[in-house]
Design a protein around this motif. Sequence first.
Motif, PDB file in Angstrom:
ATOM      1  N   LYS A  38       0.875  -1.168   0.000  1.00 30.98           N
ATOM      2  CA  LYS A  38       0.000   0.000   0.000  1.00 30.98           C
ATOM      3  C   LYS A  38       0.910   1.215   0.000  1.00 30.98           C
ATOM      4  CE  LYS A  38      -3.753   2.138   2.485  1.00 30.98           C
ATOM      5  NZ  LYS A  38      -4.373   2.342   3.773  1.00 30.98           N
ATOM      6  N   GLY A  43      -2.896   0.712  -4.168  1.00 29.64           N
ATOM      7  CA  GLY A  43      -2.451  -0.662  -3.978  1.00 29.64           C
ATOM      8  C   GLY A  43      -1.489  -0.976  -5.113  1.00 29.64           C
ATOM      9  N   TRP A  71      -8.620  -4.799  -1.552  1.00 30.26           N
ATOM     10  CA  TRP A  71      -8.430  -3.395  -1.917  1.00 30.26           C
ATOM     11  C   TRP A  71      -9.685  -2.785  -2.537  1.00 30.26           C
ATOM     12  CZ3 TRP A  71      -2.941  -4.268  -4.391  1.00 30.26           C
ATOM     13  CH2 TRP A  71      -1.961  -4.190  -3.383  1.00 30.26           C
TER      14      TRP A  71
END
Length: 382
Positions: A38, A43, A71
């Motif tokens: 991250k 992402g 995500w």
Amino acid sequence: MSLTTITSIYRLRSLCRLQRIQGHMMSSQVEPEVLLEKVARAGVITLNRPKALNALNLPMVRQIYPQLKKWENDNDIDIVLIKGAGVKAFCAGGDIRAVTEAGKVGDSLAQDFFREEYILNNAIGSYRKPYIALIDGITMGGGVGLSVHGRFQVATEKTLFAMPETAIGLFPDVGGGHFLPRLRGKLGLFLALTGFRLKGRDVQRAGVATHFVESKKIPDLEKDLVDLKSPSTEDISRVLDTYQNQSDLDAEKPFVLEKHVSDIDRLFSSNSVEGIMQNLKADGSEFANKQAEVLSKMSPMSLKMTYKQLQAGASLSLQDVLVMEYRLSQACMRGHDFYEGVRAVLVDRDQNPKWKPSKLEEVSEQSLEQCFASLGEKDLTF
């Protein structure tokens, strides 16, 4: 110094050396095949097998898929970026050798790999957040599946795109039946049957990538994308367009197939692969002769399968295409040509596969239909 002491020293040295070797082996094994990070509100997926040209294997698929889903529902993540480690490849394809070995002995990897890879392809195709693939280097087969179904694909002068599966007794899978027939004219069919390679800016000109950015600008582009705050698709497009406008490398060169576009549309317009071969032979031009020669080396079964796959895929959703392609993948696992193609091209490298059947006209309609038939409860489901 006694003999016992000398022996002990040698043993100790040998033990230390062995531990060092084991330690080195352990450290090389510990290097993860996928990095999932991250960074700010992004992402970032890095395919991390540079020595294997970032070829995609089942453990990698099993790491990427759940993280993507996570995500997608994470309010702190706005975009997803995917890239390849090293300087040569984004992803040169699926780990075909492992699948081949599994298929030969009836190991479940031959089902699991295709099934889970296609489920990942579908997740990318239906992703609710902007998904940006930085295809800086070789992008073939499975690598195309990881990039082409997302919202953005950024090619560079190092990008080498191809779907060369008919040369190994396979077919352009990972959703090839969806994106290839949607390229202009008969270009997708041409790329699918011949495995023709597109390089650099031509990957974008063909419609496989959305943008072209010079390789040296990619780190800055990545930083600017990651730094975006709650970006819309338009915001991302604006950043990509800006970088593209600053990349004039090869801009003056025409599309590699520019002078053949109308020939491709004409020669590859037929209701069968045999018809395409007749068109090419009858045309007699240097370009047509070259394509006829290329096709004559491919698996006849693969060519017919691919033709039918693209014909059907032109009007199907990505999901339905992947269900069809899973059936085809399992037909290839049951057949002869895939193992023979991998042997000839990747293992023995004699480039002399013995296809069965060896001629287009020997591929029966019935055997072709069986490849597309439902697998019942073993069909791919999402």
